[in-house]
Design a protein around this motif. Structure first.
Motif, PDB file in Angstrom:
ATOM      1  N   MET A   1       0.852  -1.169   0.000  1.00 45.25           N
ATOM      2  CA  MET A   1       0.000   0.000   0.000  1.00 45.25           C
ATOM      3  C   MET A   1       0.906   1.242   0.000  1.00 45.25           C
ATOM      4  SD  MET A   1      -2.958  -1.445   2.618  1.00 45.25           S
ATOM      5  CE  MET A   1      -4.406  -0.725   1.863  1.00 45.25           C
ATOM      6  N   PRO A   2       1.422   1.612  -1.171  1.00 48.20           N
ATOM      7  CA  PRO A   2       2.429   2.675  -1.248  1.00 48.20           C
ATOM      8  C   PRO A   2       1.940   4.040  -0.766  1.00 48.20           C
ATOM      9  CG  PRO A   2       1.788   1.914  -3.446  1.00 48.20           C
ATOM     10  CD  PRO A   2       1.107   1.019  -2.449  1.00 48.20           C
ATOM     11  N   ARG A   3       0.649   4.292  -0.777  1.00 45.36           N
ATOM     12  CA  ARG A   3       0.126   5.583  -0.284  1.00 45.36           C
ATOM     13  C   ARG A   3      -0.355   5.490   1.155  1.00 45.36           C
ATOM     14  NH1 ARG A   3      -2.887   8.741  -5.078  1.00 45.36           N
ATOM     15  NH2 ARG A   3      -1.345   8.354  -6.687  1.00 45.36           N
ATOM     16  N   GLY A   4      -0.029   4.391   1.825  1.00 49.06           N
ATOM     17  CA  GLY A   4      -0.444   4.212   3.203  1.00 49.06           C
ATOM     18  C   GLY A   4      -1.785   3.503   3.271  1.00 49.06           C
ATOM     19  N   LYS A   5      -2.113   3.046   4.467  1.00 50.58           N
ATOM     20  CA  LYS A   5      -3.367   2.311   4.662  1.00 50.58           C
ATOM     21  C   LYS A   5      -4.360   3.219   5.371  1.00 50.58           C
ATOM     22  CE  LYS A   5      -4.305  -0.641   7.978  1.00 50.58           C
ATOM     23  NZ  LYS A   5      -5.561   0.022   8.291  1.00 50.58           N
ATOM     24  N   PRO A   6      -5.474   3.558   4.708  1.00 51.96           N
ATOM     25  CA  PRO A   6      -6.472   4.378   5.388  1.00 51.96           C
ATOM     26  C   PRO A   6      -7.061   3.626   6.583  1.00 51.96           C
ATOM     27  CG  PRO A   6      -6.946   4.191   3.031  1.00 51.96           C
ATOM     28  CD  PRO A   6      -5.860   3.201   3.350  1.00 51.96           C
ATOM     29  N   ALA A   7      -7.531   4.396   7.564  1.00 56.67           N
ATOM     30  CA  ALA A   7      -8.179   3.789   8.723  1.00 56.67           C
ATOM     31  C   ALA A   7      -9.376   2.973   8.272  1.00 56.67           C
ATOM     32  CB  ALA A   7      -8.629   4.883   9.696  1.00 56.67           C
ATOM     33  N   ASN A   8      -9.654   1.919   9.022  1.00 53.51           N
ATOM     34  CA  ASN A   8     -10.815   1.068   8.750  1.00 53.51           C
ATOM     35  C   ASN A   8     -10.729   0.354   7.401  1.00 53.51           C
ATOM     36  OD1 ASN A   8     -13.069  -0.070   9.824  1.00 53.51           O
ATOM     37  ND2 ASN A   8     -14.446   1.594   9.302  1.00 53.51           N
ATOM     38  N   THR A   9      -9.508   0.152   6.920  1.00 50.84           N
ATOM     39  CA  THR A   9      -9.277  -0.550   5.659  1.00 50.84           C
ATOM     40  C   THR A   9      -8.348  -1.728   5.931  1.00 50.84           C
ATOM     41  OG1 THR A   9      -9.459   1.494   4.429  1.00 50.84           O
ATOM     42  CG2 THR A   9      -8.347  -0.339   3.318  1.00 50.84           C
ATOM     43  N   ARG A  10      -8.718  -2.880   5.421  1.00 51.49           N
ATOM     44  CA  ARG A  10      -7.897  -4.076   5.629  1.00 51.49           C
ATOM     45  C   ARG A  10      -6.583  -3.941   4.858  1.00 51.49           C
ATOM     46  NH1 ARG A  10      -9.282  -9.463   7.007  1.00 51.49           N
ATOM     47  NH2 ARG A  10      -7.800 -10.962   6.156  1.00 51.49           N
ATOM     48  N   CYS A  11      -5.485  -4.283   5.498  1.00 50.54           N
ATOM     49  CA  CYS A  11      -4.184  -4.251   4.837  1.00 50.54           C
ATOM     50  C   CYS A  11      -4.156  -5.327   3.746  1.00 50.54           C
ATOM     51  CB  CYS A  11      -3.082  -4.512   5.864  1.00 50.54           C
ATOM     52  SG  CYS A  11      -1.433  -4.560   5.138  1.00 50.54           S
ATOM     53  N   VAL A  12      -3.607  -4.991   2.607  1.00 48.24           N
ATOM     54  CA  VAL A  12      -3.556  -5.954   1.502  1.00 48.24           C
ATOM     55  C   VAL A  12      -2.620  -7.124   1.826  1.00 48.24           C
ATOM     56  CG1 VAL A  12      -4.144  -4.273  -0.275  1.00 48.24           C
ATOM     57  CG2 VAL A  12      -1.745  -4.673   0.283  1.00 48.24           C
ATOM     58  N   GLN A  13      -1.761  -6.944   2.832  1.00 48.32           N
ATOM     59  CA  GLN A  13      -0.832  -8.013   3.214  1.00 48.32           C
ATOM     60  C   GLN A  13      -1.401  -8.945   4.286  1.00 48.32           C
ATOM     61  OE1 GLN A  13       1.645  -8.482   1.404  1.00 48.32           O
ATOM     62  NE2 GLN A  13       1.762  -6.512   0.365  1.00 48.32           N
ATOM     63  N   LEU A  14      -2.603  -8.664   4.752  1.00 53.59           N
ATOM     64  CA  LEU A  14      -3.214  -9.505   5.778  1.00 53.59           C
ATOM     65  C   LEU A  14      -3.916 -10.693   5.108  1.00 53.59           C
ATOM     66  CD1 LEU A  14      -3.759  -9.741   8.821  1.00 53.59           C
ATOM     67  CD2 LEU A  14      -5.875  -8.442   8.439  1.00 53.59           C
ATOM     68  N   ALA A  15      -3.437 -11.887   5.410  1.00 53.13           N
ATOM     69  CA  ALA A  15      -3.977 -13.100   4.779  1.00 53.13           C
ATOM     70  C   ALA A  15      -5.317 -13.476   5.408  1.00 53.13           C
ATOM     71  CB  ALA A  15      -2.976 -14.243   4.939  1.00 53.13           C
ATOM     72  N   ALA A  16      -6.003 -14.396   4.788  1.00 50.54           N
ATOM     73  CA  ALA A  16      -7.322 -14.836   5.275  1.00 50.54           C
ATOM     74  C   ALA A  16      -7.244 -15.417   6.685  1.00 50.54           C
ATOM     75  CB  ALA A  16      -7.911 -15.848   4.307  1.00 50.54           C
ATOM     76  N   ASP A  17      -6.075 -15.961   7.043  1.00 52.39           N
ATOM     77  CA  ASP A  17      -5.920 -16.532   8.392  1.00 52.39           C
ATOM     78  C   ASP A  17      -5.387 -15.495   9.381  1.00 52.39           C
ATOM     79  OD1 ASP A  17      -3.309 -16.245   7.595  1.00 52.39           O
ATOM     80  OD2 ASP A  17      -2.773 -18.358   7.856  1.00 52.39           O
ATOM     81  N   PHE A  18      -5.450 -14.213   9.004  1.00 49.11           N
ATOM     82  CA  PHE A  18      -5.031 -13.075   9.831  1.00 49.11           C
ATOM     83  C   PHE A  18      -3.531 -13.045  10.086  1.00 49.11           C
ATOM     84  CE2 PHE A  18      -9.548 -13.621  10.996  1.00 49.11           C
ATOM     85  CZ  PHE A  18     -10.001 -12.388  10.542  1.00 49.11           C
ATOM     86  N   ARG A  19      -2.748 -13.714   9.273  1.00 53.61           N
ATOM     87  CA  ARG A  19      -1.294 -13.630   9.388  1.00 53.61           C
ATOM     88  C   ARG A  19      -0.771 -12.605   8.387  1.00 53.61           C
ATOM     89  NH1 ARG A  19       1.263 -18.946  11.384  1.00 53.61           N
ATOM     90  NH2 ARG A  19      -0.510 -19.929  12.338  1.00 53.61           N
ATOM     91  N   CYS A  20       0.313 -11.919   8.803  1.00 58.89           N
ATOM     92  CA  CYS A  20       0.937 -10.936   7.922  1.00 58.89           C
ATOM     93  C   CYS A  20       1.777 -11.676   6.882  1.00 58.89           C
ATOM     94  CB  CYS A  20       1.831 -10.002   8.744  1.00 58.89           C
ATOM     95  SG  CYS A  20       2.775  -8.867   7.724  1.00 58.89           S
ATOM     96  N   GLN A  21       1.517 -11.380   5.623  1.00 53.86           N
ATOM     97  CA  GLN A  21       2.263 -12.050   4.551  1.00 53.86           C
ATOM     98  C   GLN A  21       3.686 -11.512   4.408  1.00 53.86           C
ATOM     99  OE1 GLN A  21      -0.583 -13.358   1.162  1.00 53.86           O
ATOM    100  NE2 GLN A  21      -1.278 -11.308   1.792  1.00 53.86           N
ATOM    101  N   LEU A  22       3.970 -10.393   5.107  1.00 53.74           N
ATOM    102  CA  LEU A  22       5.318  -9.814   5.060  1.00 53.74           C
ATOM    103  C   LEU A  22       6.121 -10.090   6.319  1.00 53.74           C
ATOM    104  CD1 LEU A  22       4.585  -6.295   3.495  1.00 53.74           C
ATOM    105  CD2 LEU A  22       5.335  -8.391   2.349  1.00 53.74           C
TER     106      LEU A  22
END
Ligand code: SF4
Length: 62
Positions: A1-22
């Motif tokens: 998310m090069p422009r930052g993550k807006p509040a109340n928005t799911r991070c694109v790196q958050l996997a379906a099992d709630f683990r960080c892909q990074l």
């Protein structure tokens, strides 16, 4: 998310099992690498953690 993550928005790196892909990778944002989890922030369940985030969102709205 090069422009930052807006509040109340799911991070694109958050996997379906709630683990960080990074997790453990150098491209993981510094704020994520340095964030210290706490009981106050994380609660005892995912629902408690979500409620904490909603409260922060309400308190910091412009
Ligand atoms: S730790 Fe950071 S990069 Fe990973 S999923 Fe959470 S917000 Fe996204």
């Amino acid at each position: 998310m090069p422009r930052g993550k807006p509040a109340n928005t799911r991070c694109v790196q958050l996997a379906a099992d709630f683990r960080c892909q990074l997790f453990g990778r150098p491209e993981r944002p510094a704020v994520c690498q340095t964030l210290e989890p706490s009981l106050e922030m994380c609660g005892r369940t995912a629902e408690e953690a979500h409620l904490y985030l909603l409260r922060l969102d309400l308190l910091t709205r412009p």
